[in-house]
Design a protein around this motif. Structure first.
Motif, PDB file in Angstrom:
ATOM      1  N   GLY A   6       0.802  -1.205   0.000  1.00 28.74           N
ATOM      2  CA  GLY A   6       0.000   0.000   0.000  1.00 28.74           C
ATOM      3  C   GLY A   6       0.831   1.247   0.000  1.00 28.74           C
ATOM      4  N   ALA A   7       0.174   2.313  -0.326  1.00 29.70           N
ATOM      5  CA  ALA A   7       0.852   3.596  -0.466  1.00 29.70           C
ATOM      6  C   ALA A   7       1.263   4.174   0.886  1.00 29.70           C
ATOM      7  N   LEU A   8       0.558   3.826   1.955  1.00 31.47           N
ATOM      8  CA  LEU A   8       0.872   4.390   3.264  1.00 31.47           C
ATOM      9  C   LEU A   8       2.269   3.979   3.721  1.00 31.47           C
ATOM     10  N   ALA A   9       2.599   2.691   3.603  1.00 36.37           N
ATOM     11  CA  ALA A   9       3.928   2.224   4.005  1.00 36.37           C
ATOM     12  C   ALA A   9       5.007   2.892   3.171  1.00 36.37           C
ATOM     13  N   PHE A  14      11.368   6.383   5.384  1.00 36.86           N
ATOM     14  CA  PHE A  14      12.324   7.468   5.311  1.00 36.86           C
ATOM     15  C   PHE A  14      13.711   7.005   4.899  1.00 36.86           C
ATOM     16  N   HIS A  15      13.940   5.732   4.733  1.00 38.26           N
ATOM     17  CA  HIS A  15      15.209   5.230   4.206  1.00 38.26           C
ATOM     18  C   HIS A  15      14.915   3.964   3.407  1.00 38.26           C
ATOM     19  N   ARG A  16      15.355   3.938   2.149  1.00 38.00           N
ATOM     20  CA  ARG A  16      15.078   2.794   1.276  1.00 38.00           C
ATOM     21  C   ARG A  16      16.366   2.142   0.822  1.00 38.00           C
ATOM     22  N   ALA A  17      16.271   0.855   0.517  1.00 37.73           N
ATOM     23  CA  ALA A  17      17.404   0.101  -0.013  1.00 37.73           C
ATOM     24  C   ALA A  17      16.872  -0.960  -0.962  1.00 37.73           C
ATOM     25  N   ILE A  18      17.740  -1.403  -1.855  1.00 43.33           N
ATOM     26  CA  ILE A  18      17.360  -2.410  -2.844  1.00 43.33           C
ATOM     27  C   ILE A  18      18.343  -3.568  -2.731  1.00 43.33           C
ATOM     28  N   CYS A  30      14.424  -6.980  -4.472  1.00 38.79           N
ATOM     29  CA  CYS A  30      13.555  -6.665  -3.348  1.00 38.79           C
ATOM     30  C   CYS A  30      13.837  -5.235  -2.899  1.00 38.79           C
ATOM     31  N   GLN A  31      12.787  -4.454  -2.736  1.00 41.78           N
ATOM     32  CA  GLN A  31      12.935  -3.090  -2.235  1.00 41.78           C
ATOM     33  C   GLN A  31      12.406  -3.060  -0.811  1.00 41.78           C
ATOM     34  N   VAL A  32      13.243  -2.589   0.104  1.00 43.57           N
ATOM     35  CA  VAL A  32      12.867  -2.493   1.513  1.00 43.57           C
ATOM     36  C   VAL A  32      12.991  -1.050   1.970  1.00 43.57           C
ATOM     37  N   ALA A  33      12.322  -0.752   3.060  1.00 38.90           N
ATOM     38  CA  ALA A  33      12.362   0.602   3.607  1.00 38.90           C
ATOM     39  C   ALA A  33      12.329   0.524   5.117  1.00 38.90           C
ATOM     40  N   LEU A  34      12.850   1.554   5.724  1.00 38.60           N
ATOM     41  CA  LEU A  34      12.782   1.690   7.169  1.00 38.60           C
ATOM     42  C   LEU A  34      11.747   2.758   7.469  1.00 38.60           C
ATOM     43  N   GLY A  35      10.723   2.370   8.195  1.00 37.27           N
ATOM     44  CA  GLY A  35       9.658   3.295   8.549  1.00 37.27           C
ATOM     45  C   GLY A  35       9.569   3.453  10.050  1.00 37.27           C
ATOM     46  N   PRO A  36       8.593   4.185  10.535  1.00 37.03           N
ATOM     47  CA  PRO A  36       8.460   4.409  11.978  1.00 37.03           C
ATOM     48  C   PRO A  36       8.177   3.138  12.768  1.00 37.03           C
TER      49      PRO A  36
END
Length: 106
Positions: A6-9, A14-18, A30-36
């Motif tokens: 979803g668009a919310l995640a 605020f930090h992404r990596a592939i 795989c695309q990952v992100a660090l969120g709250p």
């Protein structure tokens, strides 16, 4: 790692990596992100490839994840099968002084 779609995640990240894993016959991106709330997997896809088509397959998989903007820089980590990589580390000595190990790749 939580898997949220979803668009919310994506907006809260605020930090992404592939991550890219190149197997013998498949490529996984795989695309990952660090969120709250911790790490989140934003997308993952796997495609089969032939040896001569690998550059085109990688380009097609990574291009949507890496827009042309210079302000968006995501680190890309690449994994390779162990049998396809030669890595050696040997202690060396030069004129009675220890020298840091060298990494050799063929």
């Amino acid at each position: 790692m939580a898997r949220r779609s979803g668009a919310l995640a994506e907006k809260l990240a605020f930090h992404r990596a592939i991550g890219v894993y190149v197997g013998d016959q498949e490529v996984t991106v795989c695309q990952v992100a660090l969120g709250p709330l911790g790490p989140v997997e934003l997308s993952s896809q796997t495609r089969t490839y032939e040896a001569e088509t690998l550059p085109g397959v990688l380009d097609g998989m990574l291009k949507p994840l890496l827009p042309g903007r210079r302000s968006f820089r995501a680190p890309v980590s690449i994994g390779l099968p162990t049998l396809r990589v030669f890595f050696a580390s040997r202690p060396l000595q030069l004129r009675d002084k220890d020298v840091a190990a060298l990494n050799m790749r063929t």
